[in-house]
Design a protein around this motif. Structure first.
Motif, mmCIF file in Angstrom:
data_model
loop_
_atom_site.group_PDB
_atom_site.id
_atom_site.type_symbol
_atom_site.label_atom_id
_atom_site.label_comp_id
_atom_site.label_asym_id
_atom_site.label_seq_id
_atom_site.Cartn_x
_atom_site.Cartn_y
_atom_site.Cartn_z
ATOM 1 N N THR A 199 37.893 59.782 60.887
ATOM 2 C CA THR A 199 37.392 59.789 59.510
ATOM 3 C C THR A 199 36.147 60.660 59.403
ATOM 4 N N HIS A 200 36.065 61.464 58.302
ATOM 5 C CA HIS A 200 34.851 62.227 58.031
ATOM 6 C C HIS A 200 33.703 61.271 57.755
ATOM 7 N N VAL A 201 32.551 61.561 58.314
ATOM 8 C CA VAL A 201 31.395 60.694 58.130
ATOM 9 C C VAL A 201 30.839 60.805 56.719
ATOM 10 N N PHE A 202 30.902 62.007 56.147
ATOM 11 C CA PHE A 202 30.178 62.226 54.886
ATOM 12 C C PHE A 202 30.902 61.692 53.665
ATOM 13 N N ASN A 203 32.219 61.538 53.704
ATOM 14 C CA ASN A 203 32.904 61.037 52.508
ATOM 15 C C ASN A 203 33.992 60.008 52.807
ATOM 16 N N ASN A 204 34.043 59.544 54.054
ATOM 17 C CA ASN A 204 35.013 58.511 54.454
ATOM 18 C C ASN A 204 36.455 58.924 54.171
ATOM 19 N N ARG A 205 36.720 60.203 54.211
ATOM 20 C CA ARG A 205 38.083 60.686 53.973
ATOM 21 C C ARG A 205 38.813 60.816 55.313
ATOM 22 N N ILE A 206 39.945 60.135 55.400
ATOM 23 C CA ILE A 206 40.726 60.180 56.635
ATOM 24 C C ILE A 206 41.495 61.495 56.698
ATOM 25 N N GLU A 207 41.371 62.184 57.818
ATOM 26 C CA GLU A 207 42.098 63.427 58.030
ATOM 27 C C GLU A 207 42.664 63.413 59.443
ATOM 28 N N HIS A 208 43.988 63.312 59.556
ATOM 29 C CA HIS A 208 44.621 63.151 60.867
ATOM 30 C C HIS A 208 44.523 64.392 61.736
ATOM 31 N N ASN A 209 44.308 65.547 61.150
ATOM 32 C CA ASN A 209 44.179 66.762 61.941
ATOM 33 C C ASN A 209 42.738 67.018 62.383
ATOM 34 N N LEU A 210 41.850 66.094 62.069
ATOM 35 C CA LEU A 210 40.444 66.288 62.373
ATOM 36 C C LEU A 210 40.194 66.298 63.879
ATOM 37 N N VAL A 211 40.808 65.363 64.591
ATOM 38 C CA VAL A 211 40.659 65.257 66.044
ATOM 39 C C VAL A 211 42.044 65.072 66.653
ATOM 40 N N LYS A 212 42.273 65.715 67.785
ATOM 41 C CA LYS A 212 43.542 65.557 68.490
ATOM 42 C C LYS A 212 43.283 64.966 69.872
ATOM 43 N N PHE A 213 44.289 64.233 70.331
ATOM 44 C CA PHE A 213 44.203 63.608 71.645
ATOM 45 C C PHE A 213 45.362 64.099 72.499
ATOM 46 N N ALA A 214 45.090 64.223 73.793
ATOM 47 C CA ALA A 214 46.088 64.767 74.716
ATOM 48 C C ALA A 214 47.307 63.859 74.772
ATOM 49 N N LYS A 215 48.469 64.491 74.766
ATOM 50 C CA LYS A 215 49.741 63.790 74.918
ATOM 51 C C LYS A 215 50.484 64.382 76.111
ATOM 52 N N SER A 216 51.597 63.803 76.469
ATOM 53 C CA SER A 216 52.271 64.177 77.708
ATOM 54 C C SER A 216 53.453 65.124 77.502
ATOM 55 N N GLN A 217 53.474 65.888 76.397
ATOM 56 C CA GLN A 217 54.603 66.787 76.189
ATOM 57 C C GLN A 217 54.638 67.909 77.222
ATOM 58 N N GLY A 218 53.490 68.434 77.606
ATOM 59 C CA GLY A 218 53.446 69.579 78.509
ATOM 60 C C GLY A 218 52.884 69.208 79.858
ATOM 61 N N THR A 219 53.264 69.972 80.879
ATOM 62 C CA THR A 219 52.805 69.693 82.231
ATOM 63 C C THR A 219 51.309 69.950 82.374
ATOM 64 N N LEU A 220 50.767 70.862 81.555
ATOM 65 C CA LEU A 220 49.346 71.169 81.653
ATOM 66 C C LEU A 220 48.491 69.976 81.235
ATOM 67 N N GLN A 221 49.044 69.138 80.360
ATOM 68 C CA GLN A 221 48.282 67.993 79.874
ATOM 69 C C GLN A 221 48.672 66.695 80.571
ATOM 70 N N GLU A 222 49.511 66.786 81.606
ATOM 71 C CA GLU A 222 49.977 65.576 82.261
ATOM 72 C C GLU A 222 48.818 64.761 82.825
ATOM 73 N N SER A 223 47.819 65.429 83.394
ATOM 74 C CA SER A 223 46.681 64.720 83.968
ATOM 75 C C SER A 223 45.773 64.128 82.902
ATOM 76 N N ARG A 224 46.007 64.490 81.627
ATOM 77 C CA ARG A 224 45.192 63.977 80.535
ATOM 78 C C ARG A 224 45.937 62.949 79.683
ATOM 79 N N ASN A 225 47.078 62.526 80.145
ATOM 80 C CA ASN A 225 47.860 61.576 79.378
ATOM 81 C C ASN A 225 47.109 60.256 79.234
ATOM 82 N N ALA A 226 47.222 59.644 78.054
ATOM 83 C CA ALA A 226 46.518 58.391 77.785
ATOM 84 C C ALA A 226 46.968 57.297 78.752
ATOM 85 N N LEU A 227 46.013 56.424 79.102
ATOM 86 C CA LEU A 227 46.276 55.344 80.043
ATOM 87 C C LEU A 227 45.783 54.020 79.487
ATOM 88 N N LEU A 228 46.507 52.977 79.809
ATOM 89 C CA LEU A 228 46.005 51.620 79.647
ATOM 90 C C LEU A 228 45.782 51.099 81.057
#
Length: 396
Positions: A199-228
């Motif tokens: 969420t933007h801090v200045f106007n509380n507007r949610i924007e899903h493209n604002l921040v991205k998180f690593a996913k496991s689609q590519g081998t380059l991001q495999e070591s960055r895949n989310a963990l529980l």
């Protein structure tokens, strides 16, 4: 002591000769071997052998780093207390399409396992596009929600954690989700995963493209895949002492049926195939060994030899050590003798009683062993096993 006793028993079994070039035929020796390997699985708390997944699957770097922090290259614990839990389980994200939805299958947790802490670890990617708008702030509010149901839109959710993050930095973000995961452990049907919003801090507007998180689609991001990551304690009882005979009916291999022999036994037999028969070592020690003072000897347990190298990541084996030698009077300081052992050795030497033998040479200091391995669902687990390595011997 149970783990060390088993290692000794197994080492003796591994040294038994195999018939050169002959097919595997279950017999009394195979029953003993099957019982020993079953006991080994009990010591390592393994009900079913995981599949051989190495080397096609790469373990999360976080788990490798954690292993290196708490253990040396041989798996021996560096210092007690570095890891508060007995078991650390990592679960990788199972959602590959939705950029902000994360799901973890935690069904591999064992019964009786008590969870101490749960961490949701996600890698935030750096924002490369700099907006032209002067009112755009450099921070955003990231919120982690527990999804209360699946398949509905808008999705019902419950706020778990939130924090301010810079738009233009990247790295791992760790959220404490212990309370939420504890509920999932008690009721697996309530697990619908997590949702992250920015969420933007200045106007509380949610924007899903604002921040991205690593996913496991590519081998380059495999070591960055989310963990529980779950930190737990195992409350299982120590299994009964190993008896070198297949007394339980379910442990006995079927006659003339090699398929009933455990996989580890077949690996051992295959490894020993082609070796010529040799006479077994004499069990009666020589005169020289009888007077050798109590000391520590090497006992290497090779996971490759028992067919476990395909799913154990680290270590490839470990030196359990064992104690051997005499405890004759006088017991010097190097023998680490107890007061009781000293008195016993005096009574034995003076022949004050015919029934009193010399004290025994046994481990009087043990360290724990750490294994990093894949479970049967290919999750990576770090587990600590107590009293597995004899670090010092003494007369007791």
């Amino acid at each position: 002591m149970a783990g060390l006793e088993l290692a000794l028993a197994l080492a003796g079994l591994l040294s038994l000769p195999a018939a050169s070039g002959l097919p595997l035929r279950p017999g009394p020796r195979d029953e003993v071997l099957a019982a020993a390997l079953q006991r080994l699985r009990e010591v390592f708390d393994i009900e079913e052998l995981p599949p051989n997944v190495l080397p096609r699957k790469k373990p999360p770097q976080f788990m490798v780093d954690l292993f290196n922090k708490v253990a040396d290259a041989n798996g021996i614990t560096r210092s007690p207390g570095l890891l508060e839990s007995d078991v650390v389980r990592s679960f990788e994200d199972r959602v590959h399409l939705d950029q902000y939805h994360f799901y973890f299958d935690i069904s591999a947790m064992e019964k009786g396992e008590r969870m101490l802490k749960a961490e949701f670890r996600v890698f935030k990617l750096k924002r490369t596009h700099v907006p032209r708008r002067s009112d755009m702030k450099h921070f955003c509010k990231v919120e982690v929600y527990e999804l209360l149901e699946s398949g509905s839109k808008p999705q019902k959710k419950h706020l778990v954690a939130s924090r301010l993050l810079s738009l233009y930095t990247e790295g791992w973000e760790v959220f404490n989700v212990t309370q939420t995961v504890s509920k999932w452990v008690g009721n697996s049907s309530s697990n619908h995963g997590f949702l992250i919003t920015a969420t933007h801090v200045f106007n509380n507007r949610i924007e899903h493209n604002l921040v991205k998180f690593a996913k496991s689609q590519g081998t380059l991001q495999e070591s960055r895949n989310a963990l529980l990551v779950l930190f737990t304690n195992s409350n299982k009882q120590r299994p009964p002492s190993f008896i070198p005979s297949a007394t339980k009916q379910e442990m006995k291999p079927a006659k003339n049926d090699a398929s009933h022999v455990p996989r580890e036994a077949q690996v051992i037999e295959s490894r020993n195939a082609g070796m010529s028969r040799r006479p077994r070592a004499a069990e009666i020690p020589s005169v020289k060994s009888q007077v050798t003072a109590c000391h520590r000897r090497e006992l290497y347990v090779d996971f490759h030899a028992i067919g476990w190298s395909g799913w154990i990541i680290y270590p490839s084996g470990y030196n359990a050590f064992y104690c051997r030698g005499s405890c004759l009077f006088p017991l010097g300081e190097s023998l680490n003798a107890t007061n009781h052992a000293t008195v016993q050795s005096i009574v034995h030497t003076l022949k004050l009683s015919q029934d009193i033998s010399t004290p025994c040479c046994v481990p009087d200091e043990l360290k724990s062993l750490n294994l990093l391995y894949f479970d049967d669902k290919e999750n990576v687990v770090l587990k600590n096993y107590k009293d597995m390595v004899a670090t010092r011997c003494g007369c007791h």
